[in-house]
Motif scaffolding. Structure first.
Motif, PDB file in Angstrom:
ATOM      1  N   MET A   1      31.737  28.660  32.434  1.00 10.49           N
ATOM      2  CA  MET A   1      32.230  30.009  32.771  1.00 10.49           C
ATOM      3  C   MET A   1      33.628  29.622  33.526  1.00 10.49           C
ATOM      4  N   THR A   2      33.722  28.450  34.120  1.00 11.28           N
ATOM      5  CA  THR A   2      34.984  28.120  34.619  1.00 11.28           C
ATOM      6  C   THR A   2      35.985  27.731  33.580  1.00 11.28           C
ATOM      7  N   ALA A   3      35.410  27.083  32.700  1.00 11.65           N
ATOM      8  CA  ALA A   3      36.210  26.517  31.519  1.00 11.65           C
ATOM      9  C   ALA A   3      36.809  27.710  30.786  1.00 11.65           C
ATOM     10  N   ALA A   4      35.945  28.891  30.616  1.00 10.24           N
ATOM     11  CA  ALA A   4      36.611  29.836  29.812  1.00 10.24           C
ATOM     12  C   ALA A   4      37.308  30.441  30.759  1.00 10.24           C
ATOM     13  N   ARG A   5      37.553  30.644  32.139  1.00 12.69           N
ATOM     14  CA  ARG A   5      38.358  31.160  32.855  1.00 12.69           C
ATOM     15  C   ARG A   5      39.779  30.318  32.828  1.00 12.69           C
ATOM     16  N   ILE A   6      39.725  29.158  33.054  1.00 12.82           N
ATOM     17  CA  ILE A   6      40.838  28.153  32.846  1.00 12.82           C
ATOM     18  C   ILE A   6      41.755  28.575  31.382  1.00 12.82           C
ATOM     19  N   VAL A   7      40.724  28.626  30.400  1.00  6.36           N
ATOM     20  CA  VAL A   7      41.364  29.023  29.143  1.00  6.36           C
ATOM     21  C   VAL A   7      42.093  30.417  29.243  1.00  6.36           C
ATOM     22  N   MET A   8      41.530  31.393  29.691  1.00  8.34           N
ATOM     23  CA  MET A   8      42.027  32.536  29.900  1.00  8.34           C
ATOM     24  C   MET A   8      43.256  32.684  30.642  1.00  8.34           C
ATOM     25  N   ASN A   9      43.114  32.151  31.831  1.00  4.02           N
ATOM     26  CA  ASN A   9      44.443  31.952  32.431  1.00  4.02           C
ATOM     27  C   ASN A   9      45.416  31.423  31.975  1.00  4.02           C
ATOM     28  N   GLU A  10      45.172  30.203  31.106  1.00  8.72           N
ATOM     29  CA  GLU A  10      46.308  29.649  30.295  1.00  8.72           C
ATOM     30  C   GLU A  10      47.014  30.640  29.441  1.00  8.72           C
ATOM     31  N   ILE A  11      46.141  31.283  28.740  1.00  5.51           N
ATOM     32  CA  ILE A  11      46.502  32.180  27.635  1.00  5.51           C
ATOM     33  C   ILE A  11      47.413  33.294  28.292  1.00  5.51           C
ATOM     34  N   LYS A  12      46.768  33.766  29.555  1.00  7.57           N
ATOM     35  CA  LYS A  12      47.724  34.907  29.969  1.00  7.57           C
ATOM     36  C   LYS A  12      49.209  34.611  30.433  1.00  7.57           C
ATOM     37  N   GLY A  13      49.277  33.196  30.684  1.00 13.25           N
ATOM     38  CA  GLY A  13      50.559  32.754  30.921  1.00 13.25           C
ATOM     39  C   GLY A  13      51.619  32.606  29.761  1.00 13.25           C
ATOM     40  N   TYR A  14      51.073  32.843  28.537  1.00 14.47           N
ATOM     41  CA  TYR A  14      51.782  32.413  27.163  1.00 14.47           C
ATOM     42  C   TYR A  14      53.007  33.622  26.939  1.00 14.47           C
ATOM     43  N   HIS A  15      54.008  33.602  26.402  1.00 14.34           N
ATOM     44  CA  HIS A  15      54.885  34.513  25.999  1.00 14.34           C
ATOM     45  C   HIS A  15      54.173  35.667  25.196  1.00 14.34           C
ATOM     46  N   ARG A  16      54.858  36.528  25.280  1.00  8.59           N
ATOM     47  CA  ARG A  16      54.483  37.779  24.447  1.00  8.59           C
ATOM     48  C   ARG A  16      54.257  37.560  23.018  1.00  8.59           C
ATOM     49  N   PHE A  17      55.328  36.873  22.255  1.00  5.20           N
ATOM     50  CA  PHE A  17      55.206  36.499  21.141  1.00  5.20           C
ATOM     51  C   PHE A  17      54.195  35.602  20.895  1.00  5.20           C
ATOM     52  N   ILE A  18      53.831  34.776  21.515  1.00  8.24           N
ATOM     53  CA  ILE A  18      52.417  33.969  21.170  1.00  8.24           C
ATOM     54  C   ILE A  18      51.255  34.810  21.242  1.00  8.24           C
ATOM     55  N   LYS A  19      51.149  35.629  22.045  1.00  6.97           N
ATOM     56  CA  LYS A  19      50.056  36.746  22.096  1.00  6.97           C
ATOM     57  C   LYS A  19      50.104  37.424  20.891  1.00  6.97           C
ATOM     58  N   PHE A  20      51.216  37.792  20.447  1.00 10.23           N
ATOM     59  CA  PHE A  20      51.502  38.560  19.149  1.00 10.23           C
ATOM     60  C   PHE A  20      50.743  37.802  18.037  1.00 10.23           C
ATOM     61  N   LEU A  21      51.268  36.713  18.068  1.00 10.70           N
ATOM     62  CA  LEU A  21      50.859  35.674  16.900  1.00 10.70           C
ATOM     63  C   LEU A  21      49.381  35.543  16.948  1.00 10.70           C
ATOM     64  N   MET A  22      48.860  35.496  18.181  1.00 13.84           N
ATOM     65  CA  MET A  22      47.166  35.267  18.445  1.00 13.84           C
ATOM     66  C   MET A  22      46.466  36.453  17.714  1.00 13.84           C
ATOM     67  N   VAL A  23      46.987  37.665  17.952  1.00 14.31           N
ATOM     68  CA  VAL A  23      46.332  38.923  17.451  1.00 14.31           C
ATOM     69  C   VAL A  23      46.403  38.926  15.665  1.00 14.31           C
ATOM     70  N   LEU A  24      47.846  38.359  15.196  1.00 16.11           N
ATOM     71  CA  LEU A  24      47.895  38.226  13.860  1.00 16.11           C
ATOM     72  C   LEU A  24      46.757  37.270  13.132  1.00 16.11           C
ATOM     73  N   VAL A  25      46.656  36.059  13.877  1.00 18.45           N
ATOM     74  CA  VAL A  25      45.732  35.191  13.333  1.00 18.45           C
ATOM     75  C   VAL A  25      44.292  35.743  13.356  1.00 18.45           C
ATOM     76  N   GLY A  26      43.929  36.526  14.519  1.00 18.91           N
ATOM     77  CA  GLY A  26      42.679  37.129  14.664  1.00 18.91           C
ATOM     78  C   GLY A  26      42.337  37.908  13.588  1.00 18.91           C
ATOM     79  N   GLY A  27      43.483  38.838  13.192  1.00 17.20           N
ATOM     80  CA  GLY A  27      43.269  39.835  12.215  1.00 17.20           C
ATOM     81  C   GLY A  27      43.128  39.216  10.869  1.00 17.20           C
ATOM     82  N   ALA A  28      43.711  37.997  10.827  1.00 14.96           N
ATOM     83  CA  ALA A  28      43.433  37.253   9.411  1.00 14.96           C
ATOM     84  C   ALA A  28      41.910  36.792   9.249  1.00 14.96           C
ATOM     85  N   ALA A  29      41.501  36.246  10.637  1.00 14.98           N
ATOM     86  CA  ALA A  29      40.181  35.643  10.332  1.00 14.98           C
ATOM     87  C   ALA A  29      39.246  36.961  10.071  1.00 14.98           C
TER      88      ALA A  29
END
Lengths: 401, 277
Positions: A1-29
């Motif tokens: 649980m904590t590991a997941a939260r660390i990952v989530m916090n890390e992702i929250k800190g990313y630039h908006r463009f990176i989050k957008f890319l993640m959405v695109l990759v998710g869509g492709a998956a």
């Protein structure tokens, strides 16, 4: 649980463009999942007339030369021993490794029986260009992975692998060039079998040589392209002085390529060249935008100092290569009188996702691993003398192995 | 790829005389029956002419194409049975990375579905557009005319050749070529003076006799050279190029790094000298 939260916090800190890319990759998956459930026929516009579409044309035939930066800069920096180019090598290797991994993903998506991929290792057919390319891509992805382990082991302080990897740096650079020469050219050999299908503007026996030469100068252009963007958007140091060295090399290879192309067109083509206006236009764009304009730019003196111009010239070369590979593998394979092929939504989402994944993973790797901190004056990258310790020399009086 | 050892004159060959074809499509039905192929739902006049189904597919290994034309002011039909040509030196067998296709000594080019990885290079390579894909399935395989290998192996004729009342003759390639020449010589007005398949793609195990010029009937113009030779002329250099690139780059490396080594040795010598003084 904590590991997941660390990952989530890390992702929250990313630039908006990176989050957008993640959405695109998710869509492709998601789109890939749909493809595996419903099959190629239901989810793509492929059919018996167009067995190869966007995924082969872009994700494989185009992506492979676009990932050629790793082996070309490896030759220039290590084999020709131009040591000052060392800082460009690691980003290129990461790009290459990501590129080839994603080529493998694209291939697996496109194969009808992806689970049988390894069959190539056991049922050899040395007459098949596809056999050759699959063996090479598997071998080269492995080599790139090992080269990529270099920054990884530095990051985690794995001393014994690091020692081994540093010893193997040169042999790997040579091996990479040997394997790449084979599969880059063999991608051209693919289309030699399509003798009555591929249009004469592109069909000639020297196609493999042209594919190889264009992969080399595009590989070097990709290094320029990437270093410029990384400087612009990721706050990395300006390398335009180093890139100037590359701009001196590129026009030579482009020149040879153009000579080969002219010779092949003039004396090796079998039929009418300019009988189809659309193809003639595509050919003209490819040659003017992808070859003549950047060739002229690379020959002007100003490019040695002007980083804007370096980026522009490199972009022209890359665009020209993309168009060239699409011309050979898709547009000029189209037979007059047949309905045209257009990739559908799912095919496009997957390909966009693969491009997004490339940028995304590159940024993430750059964030967590030392791929830019590789200047000779700042880092000692000789073989560690002792197993438990990476020695840090103050003034670059590194003892070379 | 055992094709180099095959005596093509002895391979079993179809001689399809389109001037004798009545368009009954018995061959289509026989093929469906023997190969247990599903019927296709089609609508009339969707293809280029009267034929149905509109093209060969995963469910249709052979079909009769209809071509209407005018002769002496009369509307006439010409029929052309489309099927795998069973090339002497097949492009599909040469490009398949896992060797799923091979030319049997008996004649038919057969496909081993157990090996296929689904790359579809065979479809790109075939000059006649024969291999079709199971687009209806999630994990598809290639489908094509088998030349009824299971029948031929046991001394029978292929299903279509058995069913055909008029146009298909089946026998060794040498005999079929001789027969074709004999018919053309006997009725020179009746035949267009080319045996399609005699030299196409380096020779095939299906030969056609026609009345109309071939392109009018929809036969593709195909190179006379065996297709595998087009890729092999590049691929045969692979081992040589691999070793040449490796050797050259190793030499260049040695030479380029030599300057460094020499300089370092000199520096060491100098520093030793300085130390001695």
């Amino acid at each position: 649980m904590t590991a997941a939260r660390i990952v989530m916090n890390e992702i929250k800190g990313y630039h908006r463009f990176i989050k957008f890319l993640m959405v695109l990759v998710g869509g492709a998956a998601l789109a890939s999942a749909v493809r595996f459930i419903f099959g190629l026929g239901a989810t793509t516009n492929l059919n018996d007339l167009y067995p190869w579409g966007l995924w082969i044309s872009f994700d494989v035939v185009t992506a492979v030369p676009l990932a050629a930066g790793a082996f070309t800069i490896g030759i220039v920096a290590h084999v020709f021993h131009i040591k000052k180019l060392e800082p460009l090598v690691r980003p290129a290797i990461v790009t290459g490794f990501l590129g080839y991994s994603l080529v493998c993903v694209g291939l697996l998506l496109d194969l009808g029986q992806p689970q049988r991929g390894p069959y190539v290792l056991f049922n050899w057919n040395v007459h098949s260009p596809m056999f050759e390319v699959s063996m090479c891509v598997m071998a080269y992805t492995t080599v790139l992975f090992l080269e990529f382990l270099h920054p990884v082991s530095e990051r985690f302080g794995w001393h014994i692998p690091l020692r081994l990897l540093r010893t193997l740096e040169l042999p790997f650079a040579i091996l990479a060039a040997m394997i790449s020469t084979l599969h880059q050219s063999t991608l051209g050999t693919f289309f030699l079998i399509a003798v009555d299908k591929l249009h004469n503007l592109w069909y000639n026996p020297l196609l493999p040589l042209q594919f190889w030469l264009s992969a080399i100068f595009t590989g070097l252009s990709i290094v320029i392209f990437e270093a410029s963007l990384v400087h612009k958007y990721m706050g990395q140091p300006d390398e335009s002085d180093l890139l100037a060295t590359l701009t001196k090399i590129i026009p030579w290879i482009m020149g040879v390529y153009m000579l080969v192309k002219v010779y092949a067109l003039a004396s090796l083509s079998h039929g009418p060249l300019f009988d189809r206006p659309v193809l003639t236009a595509l050919f003209a764009v490819e040659v003017i935008v992808g070859l003549l304009i950047p060739f002229g730019m690379f020959l002007t003196k100003r490019i040695r100092t002007d980083k804007q111009m370096q980026l522009r010239a490199a972009s022209f070369v890359i665009a020209g290569l993309v168009l060239n590979r699409f011309n050979v593998s898709m547009f000029a394979m189209h037979q007059p009188g047949q309905p045209a092929y257009f990739p559908n939504f799912i095919e496009s989402v997957v390909t966009i996702g693969i491009i997004a994944a490339h940028i995304l993973f590159f940024v993430l790797v750059a964030k967590y691993f030392p791929i830019f901190e590789h200047h000779p004056e700042a880092t000692d990258y000789t073989i560690p003398d002792r197993f438990r310790k990476i020695e840090k020399h103050g003034h670059g009086v590194a003892s070379e192995a | 790829m055992s094709s180099s050892t095959i005596d093509y004159g002895k391979t079993k060959t179809f001689l399809i005389d389109t001037t004798k074809c009545t368009g009954c499509r018995g061959c289509q039905v026989a093929c469906k029956q023997w190969n247990q192929l599903k019927g296709e739902k089609t609508t009339f006049f969707t293809g280029e002419g009267y034929q149905n189904p509109p093209q060969m597919s995963e469910f249709t290994f052979t079909r009769v194409k209809f071509k209407d034309y005018e002769k002496h002011g009369q509307n006439e039909f010409a029929f052309y049975k489309e099927m795998c040509m069973h090339c002497n030196d097949p492009a599909c067998a040469s490009v398949c990375p896992v060797g799923a296709f091979h030319k049997t000594p008996e004649g038919p080019v057969i496909y081993n579905a157990k090996k296929c990885i689904g790359c579809r290079f065979c479809m790109v390579a075939c000059p006649f557009g024969v291999p079709k894909y199971e687009w209806s399935k999630a994990f598809p395989l290639v489908k094509k005319c088998t030349g009824c290998y299971s029948r031929v192996k046991n001394g029978l004729h292929p299903a279509c050749a058995t069913a055909c009342p008029t146009a298909i003759t089946y026998g060794s390639r040498d005999e079929m070529l001789k027969e074709a020449e004999k018919r053309m010589a006997a009725k020179p007005d009746r035949y267009f003076k080319v045996v399609y398949g005699k030299e196409e793609a380096g020779g095939t195990s299906v030969l056609y006799l026609t009345q109309q010029p071939l392109d009018e009937l929809g036969f593709r113009p195909v190179t006379k050279r065996p297709l595998p030779s087009y890729t092999w002329q590049a691929l045969r250099f692979v081992p040589g190029i691999f070793l040449t690139v490796g050797g050259t780059l190793s030499l260049v490396t040695w030479f380029q790094h030599r300057k460094d080594r020499v300089r370092r040795e000199e520096e060491e010598r100098n520093s030793r000298k300085e130390g001695n003084q």
